[in-house]
Motif scaffolding. Structure first.
Motif, mmCIF file in Angstrom:
data_model
loop_
_atom_site.group_PDB
_atom_site.id
_atom_site.type_symbol
_atom_site.label_atom_id
_atom_site.label_comp_id
_atom_site.label_asym_id
_atom_site.label_seq_id
_atom_site.Cartn_x
_atom_site.Cartn_y
_atom_site.Cartn_z
ATOM 1 N N ASP A 1 31.110 67.866 25.783
ATOM 2 C CA ASP A 1 31.703 66.558 25.491
ATOM 3 C C ASP A 1 30.747 65.796 24.585
ATOM 4 O O ASP A 1 29.533 65.817 24.813
ATOM 5 C CB ASP A 1 31.933 65.772 26.782
ATOM 6 C CG ASP A 1 32.960 64.661 26.624
ATOM 7 O OD1 ASP A 1 32.752 63.769 25.774
ATOM 8 O OD2 ASP A 1 33.959 64.676 27.352
ATOM 9 N N ALA B 1 39.333 68.382 24.907
ATOM 10 C CA ALA B 1 38.698 67.419 24.004
ATOM 11 C C ALA B 1 39.698 66.902 22.977
ATOM 12 O O ALA B 1 40.412 67.681 22.341
ATOM 13 C CB ALA B 1 37.515 68.070 23.297
ATOM 14 N N GLY C 1 34.421 60.080 26.601
ATOM 15 C CA GLY C 1 34.094 60.538 27.944
ATOM 16 C C GLY C 1 32.899 59.808 28.525
ATOM 17 O O GLY C 1 32.125 59.167 27.807
ATOM 18 N N THR D 1 36.177 71.758 27.364
ATOM 19 C CA THR D 1 35.843 70.784 26.327
ATOM 20 C C THR D 1 36.425 69.437 26.752
ATOM 21 O O THR D 1 37.462 69.376 27.411
ATOM 22 C CB THR D 1 36.410 71.195 24.964
ATOM 23 O OG1 THR D 1 37.837 71.087 24.977
ATOM 24 C CG2 THR D 1 36.002 72.619 24.603
ATOM 25 N N GLY D 2 35.744 68.361 26.378
ATOM 26 C CA GLY D 2 36.172 67.053 26.870
ATOM 27 C C GLY D 2 35.933 66.930 28.371
ATOM 28 O O GLY D 2 36.680 66.259 29.084
#
Length: 325
Positions: free
Chosen positions: A32, A76, A37, A7-8
């Motif tokens: 994301d 994230a 990002g 994630t992210g």
């Protein structure tokens, strides 16, 4: 070959993890929402991974993507102390609600392990150095509170649902792909890109504040160790990820001058609300349980980072991917 989700994944640390995993031949799913990002961070591996533009709070969409995933690296976040003070509602939603939703999705999908990007900001302004995982936490900013809450959720899901979780408290991560064009960007990204452009760096405070700066390769190594360590040794636990040394901002400027060719003095501004004065990690627990050992020193990391920014002139001016200091 394992199946990982990040994630992210279009952020600074997330994209660095993606590049490493792809280079090792693993299957990679990236998630994301692209608020902070940048897809450009993934341009060299975009065709070798599966990417989804989603918010981790969208459980109905995220849960199916996690089916068959061995490990989730949860990077994230809205990772900024100043931003969390100016806009705590948005920060709370991304950092607490996002983490909770991700854990539920991982539980429902049968994910084996979640490795969580925690933060050294959880320690707060305690004068005791070095910071070790058993000392009391005392978060100051909303961001620090939110990241600490995420740790507690990780521990809760490990105990209540039997999910394997590991929390890594990052200390001031820096390196290639960290953007510098935002007031929330990492201090080293701003220092380096400014000095390369022959612009005086700005120090908030008197410059005596110190940090345990940690090069990105050390963080990637710690994540991989946390993903593979025996569950009975690490699940539900928290680990510092750093180098175990600290440098003041003035010392950092002096180290960067000969590397960047910049020779003028920095500009000083008022100290920022919510920033702590000193930070340094005790990494003995990570050494013992994970086999973690920082392989890239601070000065070597500075040289590598300066070289990357020198070769990527436009990198500092792209939309920012920030990380708290």
């Amino acid at each position: 070959m394992a199946r990982f989700c990040i994630t992210g994944s279009a952020g600074f640390i997330g994209s660095s993890l993606a590049r490493y995993l792809v280079s090792q031949g693993h299957e990679v799913i990236g998630i994301d929402n692209l608020i902070t990002g940048r897809l450009e961070n993934l341009q060299d591996v975009r065709d070798e991974m599966e990417f989804h533009c989603l918010d981790v709070r969208d459980r109905d969409s995220v849960t199916p993507l996690l089916k068959g995933v061995d490990v989730v690296f949860h990077e994230a976040a809205l990772p900024s102390v100043p931003k969390s003070i100016l806009d705590p509602v948005a920060s709370h939603g991304a950092n607490i609600e996002g983490t909770f939703a991700l854990l539920l999705a991982a539980r429902d999908a049968g994910v084996r392990r979640v490795v969580y990007a925690a933060s050294s900001s959880a320690y707060g302004e305690s004068p005791s150095l070095p910071k070790h995982e058993e000392m009391p936490t005392s978060p100051i900013s909303p961001y620090a509170v939110q990241k600490l809450a995420g740790e507690h959720y990780m521990q809760s899901f490990a105990r209540v649902y039997g999910m394997e979780t590991v929390s890594l408290r990052y200390f001031n991560v820096f390196g290639p792909y960290q953007a510098a064009d935002s007031p929330y960007s990492g201090v080293l990204a701003k220092f380096i890109t400014g000095m390369l452009a022959q612009t005086a760096p700005t120090i908030y405070g008197d410059g005596s504040q110190s940090r345990d700066f940690t090069y990105i390769d050390n963080v990637i190594a710690a994540n991989m160790l946390a993903a593979s360590a025996a569950a009975n040794s690490v699940s539900g636990k928290v680990y510092n990820v750093a180098c175990g040394q600290r440098y003041s901002l003035l010392e950092t400027c002096n180290l960067l001058m000969p590397i960047t060719g910049y020779q003028c003095q920095p500009i000083f501004a008022a100290a920022r609300n919510g920033d702590i004065q000193h930070s340094m990690a005790d990494i003995s627990k990570a050494r013992r349980d994970l086999g973690y050992e920082p392989s890239v020193s601070f000065e070597e990391g500075l040289r590598k980072t300066v070289a990357w920014y020198s070769q990527n002139d436009g990198a500092a001016n792209r939309p920012a991917v920030s990380i708290a200091i």
